[in-house]
Design a protein around this motif. Structure first.
Motif, mmCIF file in Angstrom:
data_model
loop_
_atom_site.group_PDB
_atom_site.id
_atom_site.type_symbol
_atom_site.label_atom_id
_atom_site.label_comp_id
_atom_site.label_asym_id
_atom_site.label_seq_id
_atom_site.Cartn_x
_atom_site.Cartn_y
_atom_site.Cartn_z
ATOM 1 N N LEU A 70 0.846 -1.198 0.000
ATOM 2 C CA LEU A 70 0.000 0.000 0.000
ATOM 3 C C LEU A 70 0.877 1.243 0.000
ATOM 4 N N LYS A 71 2.007 1.119 0.698
ATOM 5 C CA LYS A 71 2.902 2.256 0.756
ATOM 6 C C LYS A 71 3.617 2.473 -0.580
ATOM 7 N N LEU A 72 4.054 1.376 -1.173
ATOM 8 C CA LEU A 72 4.710 1.470 -2.469
ATOM 9 C C LEU A 72 3.808 2.152 -3.488
ATOM 10 N N ASN A 73 2.520 1.911 -3.343
ATOM 11 C CA ASN A 73 1.566 2.540 -4.253
ATOM 12 C C ASN A 73 1.071 3.885 -3.708
ATOM 13 N N SER A 74 1.788 4.381 -2.751
ATOM 14 C CA SER A 74 1.473 5.663 -2.098
ATOM 15 C C SER A 74 0.012 5.869 -1.749
ATOM 16 N N LEU A 75 -0.585 4.832 -1.235
ATOM 17 C CA LEU A 75 -1.949 4.982 -0.735
ATOM 18 C C LEU A 75 -1.907 5.396 0.732
ATOM 19 N N VAL A 76 -0.816 5.024 1.391
ATOM 20 C CA VAL A 76 -0.646 5.424 2.780
ATOM 21 C C VAL A 76 0.737 6.037 2.951
ATOM 22 N N HIS A 77 0.893 6.685 4.090
ATOM 23 C CA HIS A 77 2.150 7.322 4.413
ATOM 24 C C HIS A 77 2.535 6.839 5.798
ATOM 25 N N SER A 78 3.818 6.525 5.981
ATOM 26 C CA SER A 78 4.200 5.931 7.265
ATOM 27 C C SER A 78 5.078 6.866 8.089
ATOM 28 N N THR A 79 4.987 6.692 9.385
ATOM 29 C CA THR A 79 5.883 7.370 10.306
ATOM 30 C C THR A 79 6.553 6.304 11.152
ATOM 31 N N ARG A 80 7.868 6.349 11.190
ATOM 32 C CA ARG A 80 8.593 5.328 11.930
ATOM 33 C C ARG A 80 8.702 5.696 13.408
ATOM 34 N N GLY A 81 9.308 4.803 14.123
ATOM 35 C CA GLY A 81 9.564 5.063 15.530
ATOM 36 C C GLY A 81 8.347 4.872 16.403
ATOM 37 N N SER A 82 8.563 5.029 17.682
ATOM 38 C CA SER A 82 7.423 4.862 18.581
ATOM 39 C C SER A 82 6.417 5.963 18.306
ATOM 40 N N ARG A 83 5.172 5.662 18.576
ATOM 41 C CA ARG A 83 4.075 6.574 18.202
ATOM 42 C C ARG A 83 3.946 6.707 16.687
ATOM 43 N N GLY A 84 4.671 5.863 16.003
ATOM 44 C CA GLY A 84 4.570 5.904 14.553
ATOM 45 C C GLY A 84 3.351 5.132 14.090
ATOM 46 N N GLY A 85 3.258 4.962 12.801
ATOM 47 C CA GLY A 85 2.123 4.243 12.255
ATOM 48 C C GLY A 85 1.810 4.730 10.859
ATOM 49 N N TYR A 86 0.608 4.475 10.422
ATOM 50 C CA TYR A 86 0.235 4.836 9.058
ATOM 51 C C TYR A 86 -0.921 5.828 9.031
ATOM 52 N N VAL A 87 -0.883 6.672 8.025
ATOM 53 C CA VAL A 87 -2.041 7.530 7.739
ATOM 54 C C VAL A 87 -2.346 7.436 6.245
ATOM 55 N N LEU A 88 -3.578 7.753 5.913
ATOM 56 C CA LEU A 88 -3.963 7.756 4.504
ATOM 57 C C LEU A 88 -3.262 8.908 3.787
ATOM 58 N N SER A 89 -2.897 8.675 2.549
ATOM 59 C CA SER A 89 -2.253 9.736 1.782
ATOM 60 C C SER A 89 -3.272 10.737 1.253
ATOM 61 N N ASN A 90 -4.496 10.282 1.110
ATOM 62 C CA ASN A 90 -5.543 11.157 0.612
ATOM 63 C C ASN A 90 -6.774 11.043 1.492
ATOM 64 N N SER A 91 -7.743 11.894 1.241
ATOM 65 C CA SER A 91 -8.993 11.760 1.980
ATOM 66 C C SER A 91 -9.751 10.555 1.428
ATOM 67 N N PRO A 92 -10.525 9.919 2.305
ATOM 68 C CA PRO A 92 -11.216 8.683 1.948
ATOM 69 C C PRO A 92 -12.024 8.765 0.648
ATOM 70 N N ASP A 93 -12.577 9.922 0.366
ATOM 71 C CA ASP A 93 -13.376 9.997 -0.861
ATOM 72 C C ASP A 93 -12.501 10.040 -2.111
ATOM 73 N N GLN A 94 -11.206 10.220 -1.905
ATOM 74 C CA GLN A 94 -10.283 10.258 -3.045
ATOM 75 C C GLN A 94 -9.671 8.888 -3.324
ATOM 76 N N ILE A 95 -9.873 7.962 -2.394
ATOM 77 C CA ILE A 95 -9.242 6.651 -2.544
ATOM 78 C C ILE A 95 -10.228 5.636 -3.089
ATOM 79 N N LYS A 96 -9.962 5.180 -4.311
ATOM 80 C CA LYS A 96 -10.846 4.204 -4.927
ATOM 81 C C LYS A 96 -10.466 2.798 -4.476
ATOM 82 N N LEU A 97 -11.453 1.968 -4.293
ATOM 83 C CA LEU A 97 -11.165 0.600 -3.884
ATOM 84 C C LEU A 97 -10.317 -0.112 -4.924
#
Lengths: 142, 142
Positions: free
Chosen positions: A49-76
């Motif tokens: 998902l990251k390779l396809n830049s659908l999400v963006h990651s933050t490393r380290g503690s408190r890290g994790g993933y967020v969507l790269s776009n708003s949900p209405d912009q992301i097609k299934l």
DNA sequence: TCTAAAGTTGACTAATTTACTCAGGATACT
DNA sequence: AGTATCCTGAGTAAATTAGTCAACTTTAGA
């Protein structure tokens, strides 16, 4: 477009992400707990998902993933094809190597399956994560 | 509805049958030669096509298969589901055993996949063998 | 600066499904 | 009778999918 449970899990995970991200990144652990998907498996999915830049990651503690776009912009469709490494549809005319070589019935069913493939694609092309979330709301309300 | 090459072969074989039957039954051997599908595999397919009364068989020498209906009466959906032993879709609400148990994202993707399933079904529901043959004619003409 | 929490990556294994083959029989035409 | 064909169930091999793991890097916060 391939349809396996891998794609289904990816949509689940992305829906979870969309629902739960609010300013903070969401860790795979959280998603794992909520959706009952193993972390190891999620890692695999989110890598793609990251390779396809659908999400963006933050490393380290408190890290994790967020969507790269708003949900209405992301097609299934993009979610599904991201995790399912694209399958090349069989070409009949050009590469006579292992193609249909004049076997018309074969060629015909090929084009039929291609037609279907676009038909399926259209289905997922028209749905966004936003649609999925909206549905979830309705579902909970019932 | 499952989509595998088994279904594709079945459609191919049925198209071949539709094209070549004229009063005489068509043997699997003929179909095998024309379409490049092994006889053993065809036997498997036609067993199921027969169980679903899509074809009618004649035993003995000069035996073979004929369509049970005219090509325009045979929907591709019935061919495909005949050879692909129906998959039961997962019920989420009733059987709490291994269902979605309040995991909404899971339930939602389930219903999404069900929706897709009917979408695909519709595609094959609308196509008849006749349609496939007509397309083959056009194809040859090009 | 240390530590814990998280992502990163590539490799690996297990389970399932799919495609395909086979053998031995039954049937019916010639 | 003989042969061509369907009939049936069982079996195997290949491919795909699902899922696991280990060793690493990065970052936040105590």
């Amino acid at each position: 477009m391939k349809l396996t449970s891998k794609g289904r899990y990816a949509v689940m995970a992305m829906a979870d992400l969309a629902k739960n991200e609010d300013s903070r990144p969401v860790s795979l652990k959280e998603i794992s707990l909520r959706q009952g998907i193993s972390i190891f498996y999620l890692e695999q999915l989110f890598l793609k998902l990251k390779l396809n830049s659908l999400v963006h990651s933050t490393r380290g503690s408190r890290g994790g993933y967020v969507l790269s776009n708003s949900p209405d912009q992301i097609k299934l469709s993009s979610i599904i094809s991201a995790v399912n490494e694209e399958v090349e549809t069989i070409k009949c005319n050009k590469n006579s190597k292992k193609g249909c070589n004049g076997k018309f019935a074969k060629c015909i069913t090929h084009s039929l399956w291609n037609e279907l493939s676009t038909h399926i694609n259209l289905f997922f092309e028209r749905k966004s994560l936003e649609d999925v979330l909206r549905k979830e709301k309705n579902f909970q309300g019932e």
